[in-house]
Design an enzyme around this catalytic site. Structure first.
Site, PDB file in Angstrom:
ATOM      1  N   ASP A 100      92.423  40.815  64.961  1.00 34.95           N
ATOM      2  CA  ASP A 100      92.960  39.961  63.762  1.00 34.95           C
ATOM      3  C   ASP A 100      92.100  40.071  62.310  1.00 34.95           C
ATOM      4  OD1 ASP A 100      94.886  39.236  65.615  1.00 34.95           O
ATOM      5  OD2 ASP A 100      93.951  37.341  66.087  1.00 34.95           O
ATOM      6  N   ARG A 101      92.803  39.936  61.420  1.00 32.42           N
ATOM      7  CA  ARG A 101      92.144  39.955  60.001  1.00 32.42           C
ATOM      8  C   ARG A 101      90.849  39.015  59.955  1.00 32.42           C
ATOM      9  NH1 ARG A 101      95.628  39.189  54.587  1.00 32.42           N
ATOM     10  NH2 ARG A 101      96.326  37.481  55.587  1.00 32.42           N
TER      11      ARG A 101
END
Length: 203
Positions: free
Chosen positions: A50-51
């Site tokens: 995930d970012r």
């Protein structure tokens, strides 16, 4: 930061806030794979983080390595451990969350627990430190569902600090998501030797 590279694989420490792959729109073109391919043009994607999550990511440097590693992830032969800071104090020292997850369609990309239609998701957790109203935990996912660790900790009543999707109030008031992919264990595509790569936790 490069953690390891050889003729088949490249492992890097992804910073929080950087996409793994390009997003939709011109403002989301900066991403880890683009930065990696600027130095290693042959690098191929194997998995994502995930970012908002930092830590170990592996890239393949040959099509053979990409296939080999892809199968390891698909068959759950890799092992990942994460470190997280969560809200509140957990009453036990260790435990397992076994709650099926599905995308919350009206609120994508959020995920939610769904006992009827969700896909199996299992996370082992262990307390490694506590302080006032906060616990540091080691998380070991046995499955690889989207947002799995974030939703499982929320389901326990202990959201990960700084989570822009699932934390509320004071738990959300942190400069970043306090979730870090600390170690990745896998078999090397050339010969099958077991490897364990670690990225130091930044928080």
């Amino acid at each position: 930061m490069i953690l390891h590279d050889d003729h088949e694989v490249l492992l890097v420490d992804k910073p929080s806030g950087l996409l793994s792959v390009p997003g939709k729109g011109p403002d989301l073109t900066d991403c880890l794979i683009a930065r990696v391919q600027a130095v290693f043009p042959m690098a191929l994607l194997v998995h994502r983080l995930d970012r908002d999550t930092s830590g170990v990511m592996i890239f393949a440097l040959t099509p053979h390595a990409q296939r080999h590693l892809g199968l390891q992830f698909e068959k759950r032969q890799t092992k990942k451990t994460y470190v997280a800071r969560v809200w509140g104090n957990l009453p036990e020292k260790t435990g397992t969350v076994d709650l099926p997850l599905i995308v919350d369609w009206p609120n994508r990309p959020l995920q939610m627990v769904d006992h009827e239609n969700g896909k199996q998701a299992v996370t082992d957790w262990r307390v490694i430190g506590t302080k006032e109203n906060e616990t540091r935990v080691r998380l070991t996912p046995r499955t690889g569902r989207s947002h799995q660790l974030r939703v499982h900790m929320l389901a326990l009543g202990h959201p990960i600090l700084g989570d822009p999707f699932y934390a509320k109030g004071a738990a959300a008031d942190f400069p970043r998501l306090m979730l870090h992919s600390q170690t990745l264990q896998f078999r090397h595509p050339d010969g099958g030797q077991g490897m364990r790569i670690t990225a130091k936790c930044p928080f």
